[in-house]
Design a protein around this motif. Structure first.
Motif, PDB file in Angstrom:
ATOM      1  N   GLY A  22       0.809  -1.297  -0.127  1.00 36.83           N
ATOM      2  CA  GLY A  22      -0.159  -0.146  -0.058  1.00 36.83           C
ATOM      3  C   GLY A  22       1.133   1.188  -0.047  1.00 36.83           C
ATOM      4  O   GLY A  22       1.837   1.530  -0.913  1.00 36.83           O
ATOM      5  N   GLU A  23       0.877   2.052   0.877  1.00 36.19           N
ATOM      6  CA  GLU A  23       1.572   3.446   0.976  1.00 36.19           C
ATOM      7  C   GLU A  23       2.699   3.133   1.993  1.00 36.19           C
ATOM      8  O   GLU A  23       3.626   4.064   2.170  1.00 36.19           O
ATOM      9  CB  GLU A  23       0.648   4.291   1.814  1.00 36.19           C
ATOM     10  N   VAL A  24       2.843   1.896   2.553  1.00 36.66           N
ATOM     11  CA  VAL A  24       3.988   1.640   3.567  1.00 36.66           C
ATOM     12  C   VAL A  24       5.230   1.168   2.648  1.00 36.66           C
ATOM     13  O   VAL A  24       5.140   0.097   1.983  1.00 36.66           O
ATOM     14  CB  VAL A  24       3.608   0.881   4.641  1.00 36.66           C
ATOM     15  N   GLU A  25       6.214   2.037   3.082  1.00 34.47           N
ATOM     16  CA  GLU A  25       7.500   1.279   2.685  1.00 34.47           C
ATOM     17  C   GLU A  25       8.403   0.853   3.930  1.00 34.47           C
ATOM     18  O   GLU A  25       8.442   1.499   4.766  1.00 34.47           O
ATOM     19  CB  GLU A  25       8.314   2.325   1.881  1.00 34.47           C
ATOM     20  N   ALA A  26       8.944  -0.508   3.887  1.00 33.45           N
ATOM     21  CA  ALA A  26       9.571  -0.970   5.190  1.00 33.45           C
ATOM     22  C   ALA A  26      10.487  -1.873   4.794  1.00 33.45           C
ATOM     23  O   ALA A  26      10.885  -2.246   3.698  1.00 33.45           O
ATOM     24  CB  ALA A  26       8.321  -1.390   5.993  1.00 33.45           C
ATOM     25  N   VAL A  27      11.201  -2.330   5.983  1.00 35.11           N
ATOM     26  CA  VAL A  27      11.881  -3.560   5.968  1.00 35.11           C
ATOM     27  C   VAL A  27      11.566  -4.573   6.567  1.00 35.11           C
ATOM     28  O   VAL A  27      10.999  -4.437   7.801  1.00 35.11           O
ATOM     29  CB  VAL A  27      13.663  -3.153   6.757  1.00 35.11           C
ATOM     30  N   ALA A  28      11.554  -5.840   6.002  1.00 28.81           N
ATOM     31  CA  ALA A  28      11.054  -7.077   6.504  1.00 28.81           C
ATOM     32  C   ALA A  28      12.122  -7.890   7.021  1.00 28.81           C
ATOM     33  O   ALA A  28      13.236  -7.976   6.461  1.00 28.81           O
ATOM     34  CB  ALA A  28       9.979  -7.927   5.610  1.00 28.81           C
ATOM     35  N   HIS A  29      11.956  -8.538   8.248  1.00 26.59           N
ATOM     36  CA  HIS A  29      13.010  -9.627   8.684  1.00 26.59           C
ATOM     37  C   HIS A  29      12.516 -11.028   8.401  1.00 26.59           C
ATOM     38  O   HIS A  29      11.419 -11.472   8.856  1.00 26.59           O
ATOM     39  CB  HIS A  29      13.304  -9.538  10.046  1.00 26.59           C
ATOM     40  N   LEU A  30      13.064 -11.819   7.154  1.00 32.59           N
ATOM     41  CA  LEU A  30      12.674 -12.953   6.685  1.00 32.59           C
ATOM     42  C   LEU A  30      12.966 -14.070   7.758  1.00 32.59           C
ATOM     43  O   LEU A  30      14.064 -13.975   8.529  1.00 32.59           O
ATOM     44  CB  LEU A  30      13.294 -13.414   5.276  1.00 32.59           C
ATOM     45  N   SER A  31      12.226 -14.924   7.981  1.00 30.93           N
ATOM     46  CA  SER A  31      12.463 -16.285   8.968  1.00 30.93           C
ATOM     47  C   SER A  31      12.524 -17.452   8.126  1.00 30.93           C
ATOM     48  O   SER A  31      13.249 -18.332   8.426  1.00 30.93           O
ATOM     49  CB  SER A  31      11.590 -16.314  10.069  1.00 30.93           C
ATOM     50  N   ASP A  32      11.967 -17.720   7.176  1.00 34.52           N
ATOM     51  CA  ASP A  32      11.991 -18.832   6.021  1.00 34.52           C
ATOM     52  C   ASP A  32      11.411 -18.276   4.379  1.00 34.52           C
ATOM     53  O   ASP A  32      10.687 -17.318   4.647  1.00 34.52           O
ATOM     54  CB  ASP A  32      11.331 -20.103   6.504  1.00 34.52           C
ATOM     55  N   VAL A  33      12.056 -19.045   3.804  1.00 39.10           N
ATOM     56  CA  VAL A  33      11.689 -18.764   2.281  1.00 39.10           C
ATOM     57  C   VAL A  33      11.448 -20.295   1.611  1.00 39.10           C
ATOM     58  O   VAL A  33      12.127 -21.271   1.639  1.00 39.10           O
ATOM     59  CB  VAL A  33      12.553 -17.834   1.572  1.00 39.10           C
ATOM     60  N   SER A  34      10.689 -20.128   0.574  1.00 36.39           N
ATOM     61  CA  SER A  34      10.665 -21.269  -0.296  1.00 36.39           C
ATOM     62  C   SER A  34      10.158 -20.419  -1.667  1.00 36.39           C
ATOM     63  O   SER A  34      10.163 -19.267  -2.016  1.00 36.39           O
ATOM     64  CB  SER A  34       9.425 -22.138  -0.034  1.00 36.39           C
ATOM     65  N   ARG A  35      10.204 -21.253  -2.949  1.00 39.98           N
ATOM     66  CA  ARG A  35       9.651 -20.925  -4.095  1.00 39.98           C
ATOM     67  C   ARG A  35       8.520 -20.272  -4.259  1.00 39.98           C
ATOM     68  O   ARG A  35       8.123 -19.282  -4.902  1.00 39.98           O
ATOM     69  CB  ARG A  35       9.844 -21.968  -5.463  1.00 39.98           C
ATOM     70  N   ALA A  36       7.445 -20.705  -3.402  1.00 40.92           N
ATOM     71  CA  ALA A  36       5.976 -20.256  -3.312  1.00 40.92           C
ATOM     72  C   ALA A  36       5.937 -19.251  -2.345  1.00 40.92           C
ATOM     73  O   ALA A  36       4.755 -18.494  -2.276  1.00 40.92           O
ATOM     74  CB  ALA A  36       5.227 -21.567  -2.945  1.00 40.92           C
ATOM     75  N   GLY A  37       6.637 -18.830  -1.461  1.00 40.18           N
ATOM     76  CA  GLY A  37       6.464 -17.906  -0.545  1.00 40.18           C
ATOM     77  C   GLY A  37       7.540 -17.599   0.587  1.00 40.18           C
ATOM     78  O   GLY A  37       8.452 -18.192   0.721  1.00 40.18           O
TER      79      GLY A  37
END
Length: 111
Positions: A22-37
């Motif tokens: 939306g209108e928010v720009e931020a930094v996310a801290h990932l904890s896990d990742v896959s090809r799908a999400g």
């Protein structure tokens, strides 16, 4: 009609990733990742809800997803299309490469 959903292999991640929701720009801290999400923590998305679109930036590449769930400041994101192999490898700090994931995905490049 019941659909079969095969879960993608998840890899741990400690990457910080820029995003826009939306209108928010931020930094996310990932904890896990896959090809799908991915699973992430992002306190700046206080007003975000399931179904909202999220755009991520990794250097010169961008990729998009939708918020699938939210628990406080933690979010689950689903990608469409799935991540490209090189992005998955980078977001997993190489774990995806060590576990022999296959290369076949599309990615939108940043303009």
């Amino acid at each position: 009609m019941m659909m079969s959903m095969q879960r993608e292999r998840r890899f741990p991640s400690e990457v910080r990733l820029k995003l826009v929701c939306g209108e928010v720009e931020a930094v996310a801290h990932l904890s896990d990742v896959s090809r799908a999400g991915l699973k992430m923590n992002c306190p700046a998305l206080a007003t975000a809800e399931a179904g909202d679109d999220v755009t991520f930036r990794l250097r010169s590449k961008t990729f998009t997803g939708k918020i699938r769930w939210r628990r406080g400041t933690r979010f689950g994101i689903a990608f469409r299309p799935p991540l490209e192999h090189d992005v998955l490898v980078e977001l997993s700090d190489g774990a995806a490469l060590r576990h022999g994931t296959q290369r076949h995905m599309h990615l939108h490049h940043s303009l």
